[in-house]
Design a protein around this motif. Sequence first.
Motif, PDB file in Angstrom:
ATOM      1  N   UNK A  23     -14.200 -17.497 -14.504  1.00  8.75           N
ATOM      2  CA  UNK A  23     -14.138 -16.865 -13.184  1.00  8.75           C
ATOM      3  C   UNK A  23     -14.753 -17.762 -12.101  1.00  8.75           C
ATOM      4  N   UNK A  24     -15.540 -18.777 -12.500  1.00 10.18           N
ATOM      5  CA  UNK A  24     -16.184 -19.608 -11.484  1.00 10.18           C
ATOM      6  C   UNK A  24     -16.083 -21.113 -11.705  1.00 10.18           C
ATOM      7  N   UNK A  25     -15.522 -21.548 -12.835  1.00 10.02           N
ATOM      8  CA  UNK A  25     -15.473 -22.990 -13.105  1.00 10.02           C
ATOM      9  C   UNK A  25     -14.271 -23.358 -13.966  1.00 10.02           C
ATOM     10  N   UNK A  26     -14.003 -24.656 -14.009  1.00  8.10           N
ATOM     11  CA  UNK A  26     -13.039 -25.225 -14.943  1.00  8.10           C
ATOM     12  C   UNK A  26     -13.800 -26.267 -15.745  1.00  8.10           C
ATOM     13  N   UNK A  27     -13.267 -26.650 -16.889  1.00  7.44           N
ATOM     14  CA  UNK A  27     -14.022 -27.631 -17.642  1.00  7.44           C
ATOM     15  C   UNK A  27     -13.332 -28.191 -18.864  1.00  7.44           C
ATOM     16  N   UNK A  44     -11.922 -35.380 -23.895  1.00  7.24           N
ATOM     17  CA  UNK A  44     -12.256 -33.971 -23.665  1.00  7.24           C
ATOM     18  C   UNK A  44     -11.018 -33.093 -23.621  1.00  7.24           C
ATOM     19  N   UNK A  45     -11.177 -31.884 -24.159  1.00  7.35           N
ATOM     20  CA  UNK A  45     -10.081 -30.911 -24.118  1.00  7.35           C
ATOM     21  C   UNK A  45     -10.419 -29.810 -23.122  1.00  7.35           C
ATOM     22  N   UNK A  46      -9.413 -29.380 -22.402  1.00  3.88           N
ATOM     23  CA  UNK A  46      -9.575 -28.340 -21.393  1.00  3.88           C
ATOM     24  C   UNK A  46      -9.957 -27.031 -22.067  1.00  3.88           C
ATOM     25  N   UNK A  47     -10.914 -26.321 -21.459  1.00  2.00           N
ATOM     26  CA  UNK A  47     -11.312 -24.999 -21.957  1.00  2.00           C
ATOM     27  C   UNK A  47     -11.143 -23.950 -20.884  1.00  2.00           C
ATOM     28  N   UNK A  49     -18.402 -30.570 -19.631  1.00  2.00           N
ATOM     29  CA  UNK A  49     -18.369 -30.842 -18.198  1.00  2.00           C
ATOM     30  C   UNK A  49     -17.680 -29.706 -17.487  1.00  2.00           C
ATOM     31  N   UNK A  50     -18.372 -29.082 -16.552  1.00  2.00           N
ATOM     32  CA  UNK A  50     -17.816 -27.959 -15.798  1.00  2.00           C
ATOM     33  C   UNK A  50     -17.858 -28.272 -14.310  1.00  2.00           C
ATOM     34  N   UNK A  51     -16.800 -27.870 -13.627  1.00  2.00           N
ATOM     35  CA  UNK A  51     -16.727 -28.053 -12.178  1.00  2.00           C
ATOM     36  C   UNK A  51     -16.498 -26.695 -11.536  1.00  2.00           C
ATOM     37  N   UNK A  52     -17.314 -26.385 -10.543  1.00  2.00           N
ATOM     38  CA  UNK A  52     -17.194 -25.106  -9.852  1.00  2.00           C
ATOM     39  C   UNK A  52     -15.866 -25.017  -9.107  1.00  2.00           C
ATOM     40  N   UNK A  53     -15.261 -23.838  -9.147  1.00  2.00           N
ATOM     41  CA  UNK A  53     -14.017 -23.613  -8.401  1.00  2.00           C
ATOM     42  C   UNK A  53     -14.293 -23.547  -6.901  1.00  2.00           C
ATOM     43  N   UNK A  54     -15.421 -22.958  -6.537  1.00  2.00           N
ATOM     44  CA  UNK A  54     -15.819 -22.831  -5.137  1.00  2.00           C
ATOM     45  C   UNK A  54     -17.342 -22.984  -5.056  1.00  2.00           C
TER      46      UNK A  54
END
Length: 113
Positions: free
Chosen positions: A82-86, A110-113, A11-16
């Motif tokens: 550079x563009x997401x967290x997940x 889930x573990x943070x990457x 699961x990835x979420x965009x920073x912006x």
Amino acid sequence: MADFFYVSITGLQLKRVWHAPRFWLHAAASMSQAKSADGCLSADARTIDGVHHTLTVWTSRKAMLAYLSTGAHLKAMKAFKSFATGKVYGFETAKVPAWPTAHALWLDKGRQV
């Protein structure tokens, strides 16, 4: 079919929001690579609560790791911070989970990457 499968949930979420074009370029290439990768039994994606998820099923963890460390997916992993967290979660199972179960597992384990 195998007695056990390796399931990977990301699961990835965009920073912006303006990172979306770059994200989708990497996501499309990575999904295409996954669908044709040796050992990939299925690859699916969906957005849940603004988080872009993948659910892939593999013949083994070894097959998933071979995919993970090459091609478009390797490029995406190098760029994603550079563009997401997940978060990611992978596990062996005899029964492939449906999306609601997979998402609950990802939220819980889930573990943070």
